[in-house]
Scaffold this active site. Structure first.
Site, mmCIF file in Angstrom:
data_model
loop_
_atom_site.group_PDB
_atom_site.id
_atom_site.type_symbol
_atom_site.label_atom_id
_atom_site.label_comp_id
_atom_site.label_asym_id
_atom_site.label_seq_id
_atom_site.Cartn_x
_atom_site.Cartn_y
_atom_site.Cartn_z
ATOM 1 N N GLU A 235 -5.535 -10.800 3.350
ATOM 2 C CA GLU A 235 -5.456 -10.940 1.886
ATOM 3 C C GLU A 235 -3.988 -10.795 1.527
ATOM 4 O OE1 GLU A 235 -8.016 -11.587 0.010
ATOM 5 O OE2 GLU A 235 -9.615 -11.269 1.451
ATOM 6 N N CYS A 269 -1.627 -9.030 -7.141
ATOM 7 C CA CYS A 269 -1.663 -10.216 -6.278
ATOM 8 C C CYS A 269 -2.253 -11.398 -7.023
ATOM 9 C CB CYS A 269 -2.448 -9.921 -5.009
ATOM 10 S SG CYS A 269 -4.105 -9.317 -5.331
HETATM 11 P P1 NAD Z 1 3.533 -4.973 2.627
HETATM 12 O O1 NAD Z 1 3.206 -6.203 3.374
HETATM 13 O O2 NAD Z 1 4.933 -4.537 2.529
HETATM 14 O O3 NAD Z 1 2.740 -3.714 3.230
HETATM 15 C C1 NAD Z 1 1.329 -3.699 3.319
HETATM 16 C C2 NAD Z 1 0.905 -2.729 4.388
HETATM 17 O O4 NAD Z 1 1.300 -3.217 5.657
HETATM 18 C C3 NAD Z 1 1.500 -1.332 4.262
HETATM 19 O O5 NAD Z 1 0.485 -0.397 4.522
HETATM 20 C C4 NAD Z 1 2.558 -1.308 5.364
HETATM 21 O O6 NAD Z 1 2.822 -0.030 5.874
HETATM 22 C C5 NAD Z 1 1.898 -2.177 6.410
HETATM 23 N N1 NAD Z 1 2.808 -2.798 7.377
HETATM 24 C C6 NAD Z 1 4.104 -3.154 7.202
HETATM 25 N N2 NAD Z 1 4.584 -3.744 8.316
HETATM 26 C C7 NAD Z 1 3.576 -3.760 9.214
HETATM 27 C C8 NAD Z 1 3.452 -4.256 10.536
HETATM 28 N N3 NAD Z 1 4.480 -4.852 11.165
HETATM 29 N N4 NAD Z 1 2.258 -4.135 11.165
HETATM 30 C C9 NAD Z 1 1.206 -3.561 10.523
HETATM 31 N N5 NAD Z 1 1.268 -3.063 9.277
HETATM 32 C C10 NAD Z 1 2.441 -3.172 8.618
HETATM 33 O O7 NAD Z 1 2.870 -5.187 1.190
HETATM 34 P P2 NAD Z 1 3.007 -4.263 -0.087
HETATM 35 O O8 NAD Z 1 4.396 -4.394 -0.618
HETATM 36 O O9 NAD Z 1 2.459 -2.913 0.218
HETATM 37 O O10 NAD Z 1 1.980 -4.960 -1.088
HETATM 38 C C11 NAD Z 1 2.320 -5.989 -1.978
HETATM 39 C C12 NAD Z 1 1.824 -7.316 -1.437
HETATM 40 O O11 NAD Z 1 0.424 -7.261 -1.230
HETATM 41 C C13 NAD Z 1 2.052 -8.449 -2.416
HETATM 42 O O12 NAD Z 1 2.501 -9.578 -1.725
HETATM 43 C C14 NAD Z 1 0.651 -8.698 -2.982
HETATM 44 O O13 NAD Z 1 0.457 -9.990 -3.469
HETATM 45 C C15 NAD Z 1 -0.192 -8.403 -1.791
HETATM 46 N N6 NAD Z 1 -1.573 -8.098 -2.196
HETATM 47 C C16 NAD Z 1 -2.557 -9.009 -1.933
HETATM 48 C C17 NAD Z 1 -3.863 -8.763 -2.350
HETATM 49 C C18 NAD Z 1 -4.977 -9.752 -2.098
HETATM 50 O O14 NAD Z 1 -6.133 -9.420 -2.298
HETATM 51 N N7 NAD Z 1 -4.681 -10.967 -1.660
HETATM 52 C C19 NAD Z 1 -4.163 -7.570 -3.018
HETATM 53 C C20 NAD Z 1 -3.135 -6.666 -3.264
HETATM 54 C C21 NAD Z 1 -1.834 -6.944 -2.840
#
Ligand code: NAD
Length: 490
Positions: A235, A269
């Site tokens: 997602e 998002c």
């Molecule tokens: P992010 O990608 O920076 O981090 C998300 C998660 O991934 C965190 O828990 C982080 O610690 C983890 N992470 C980071 N690097 C990783 C790796 N290499 N391997 C595994 N895990 C890792 O995202 P964010 O800034 O926390 O969230 C915002 C983003 O999320 C926006 O792009 C938003 O659109 C998206 N989002 C999407 C939905 C949806 O339903 N499509 C819902 C909410 C947010």
């Protein structure tokens, strides 16, 4: 000593929580504890799991004030928005607990002419241990969409929340244990830490990984999960468009779009980032939008409309995007570069940026909106679909026409004469295409996402003299096969 992670109130920098940055060995151990609880949880069946999910929901509802306060402090969103996030999360738990049995029941299938002597059915089997990695923008609602759905489908879950909002996740996981004292450890487990901890969860002995976060991280998660390989549901980000047709109720459209774009400081998002409005009503729509945004302001007081930017780094992205739009020929119609503060951003609307601008093509994730004038709905649909993302969208028009337009949007979900409506309806699936990811959470599709099909074919009786599935077949049957092929498929 284990490294610690500190989460802070984004408005005041006050410390909200300190949690360990767990190592790969600690994550592996947590996954093993989860696995040891899997048989117990699966063995409860739908009725037993439903009772425990409802107990958990009641616990969270009973202590709602505490959780709402924590959400407000750790993420920065106003208490009313935090309460709405909790309410929608509880709705999803209720729906998934109530419907898992009927959605995942064993299905009988028609065996077909050749195998009339068979009974055929498909079971939906839990995957086992599901890893969930979540973001910070909706630290409860977003992971809950995977966690509650996976639990209701019979899986145990290991949750790795964002390092920016671990306290909300800890509260949520603790509430499950408190509501279900008979559950062994491991049905729902928290692992805390940053990217390394997330990567360790992808490499641990899990059976499926549900990731919600940015597109860039989603790619890394998918690559890490490919090592094992572990199936993933992704997602990811969005760049959602709203189409405002000439026959729309412009006042209602402006109110909804103002909320969809600016609510949660634009850190949604499925928030609205782009508007395509027909030229005939463009100026009237802008007047309505200006009215809808009048007095809308960020802050952390009880009357403020939305909170600070949760992550300071995002402020630079917003600055870069609006500057690029204006450098490309757009003009500010609400706010300007001066709206961008050190912690908060007041609403910004730019008119007619170039379609190639980053402000139109990339996720901005701030309280900004691009408005583009179009000559027709066809042009609006073409431009709305011409981005790499495909998460959601909105259409404002007379209802029947709006539904027809909605069906032309190349996204996972669309709201008609509303924004974000699909996210509040618990029976609807949520997910994207393209750079917004794949797979579905929520609703029946979400429940199925966290199971695998097991097909069972039962031979009820042998057909005398027609031993098709045998090494030794009579010569007449071998000779008849070409005729059977022509008869059935010619
Ligand atoms: P992010 O990608 O920076 O981090 C998300 C998660 O991934 C965190 O828990 C982080 O610690 C983890 N992470 C980071 N690097 C990783 C790796 N290499 N391997 C595994 N895990 C890792 O995202 P964010 O800034 O926390 O969230 C915002 C983003 O999320 C926006 O792009 C938003 O659109 C998206 N989002 C999407 C939905 C949806 O339903 N499509 C819902 C909410 C947010």
């Amino acid at each position: 000593m284990t490294e610690q992670i500190i989460s802070r109130d984004p408005m005041t920098d006050d410390v909200v929580a300190t949690v360990p940055a767990m190592t790969a060995a600690e994550v592996d151990a947590a996954v093993e504890v989860a696995r040891s609880a899997a048989d117990w949880w699966r063995g409860l069946g739908h009725t037993g799991r439903r009772a425990r999910l409802i107990a958990w929901r009641r616990r969270m509802a009973g202590d709602a004030d505490e959780l709402v306060d924590l959400l407000h402090r750790e993420n920065g969103k106003p208490r009313a928005d935090a309460a709405l996030e909790l309410l929608l999360s509880l709705e999803h738990i209720t729906w998934t607990a109530a419907n898992a049995r009927s959605v995942l029941r064993t299905e009988c299938r028609r065996p077909g002419v050749l195998t009339l002597n068979f009974g055929a059915s498909v079971d939906r089997v839990p995957m086992g241990v599901v890893g969930v990695i979540g973001p910070w923008n909706y630290p409860l609602y977003t992971p809950n969409g995977s966690v509650a759905t996976a639990l209701a489908a019979g899986n145990v879950v290991v949750l790795k929340p964002s390092e920016h909002t671990p306290a909300v996740a800890r509260w949520y996981v603790d509430a499950f244990a408190a509501a279900n004292p008979d559950a062994p450890p491991g049905v729902l487990t928290l692992v805390t830490g940053g990217p390394e901890t997330g990567a360790a969860l992808c490499r641990a002995r899990i059976d499926k990984l549900a990731f919600t976060g940015s597109t860039a991280t989603g790619r890394k998660v998918m690559a890490t999960c490919a090592e094992t390989p572990i199936p993933v549901v992704l997602e990811l980000g969005g760049k959602d468009a709203a189409i405002v047709a000439a026959d729309a109720d412009l006042g209602a459209a402006a109110d909804a779009i103002a909320f969809g774009a600016m609510g949660n400081a634009g850190q949604t998002c499925v928030g609205i980032e782009r508007v395509y409005v027909e030229r005939a009503v463009r100026d009237r729509f802008l007047v309505e939008l200006g009215r809808a945004l009048q007095g809308v302001r960020p802050g952390n007081g009880p009357t403020d409309s939305y909170g600070p930017m949760t992550m300071r780094g995002q402020i630079d992205v917003v600055h870069r995007h609006v500057t690029a739009a204006v450098d490309g020929g757009a003009r500010f119609v609400v706010g300007g570069v001066g709206s961008i503060g050190e912690r908060t951003i007041a609403p910004i609307v730019v008119l007619d940026p170039p379609h190639s601008s980053v402000a139109v093509q990339e996720e901005t994730f701030g309280p900004t909106l691009t408005v583009t004038t179009v000559e027709s709905v066809d042009e609006a649909v073409r431009l709305a679909n011409d981005v790499r993302y495909g998460l959601a969208g909105s259409v404002f028009a007379r209802r029947r026409r709006a539904v027809a337009i909605a069906r032309r949007l190349d996204t996972g979900q669309v709201s008609v004469n509303s924004v974000l409506g699909f996210a509040a309806v618990p029976s609807l699936p949520l997910g994207g295409r393209g750079d917004s990811g794949f797979g579905r959470i929520h609703g029946p599709e979400g429940l199925r996402e966290f199971t695998r099909p097991r097909a069972i074919a039962v031979q009820r009786f042998p057909i005398p003299g027609v031993p098709l599935l045998r090494l030794r077949r009579p010569a007449w049957l071998v000779r008849a096969l070409p005729r059977i092929i022509r008869l059935l498929h010619g």
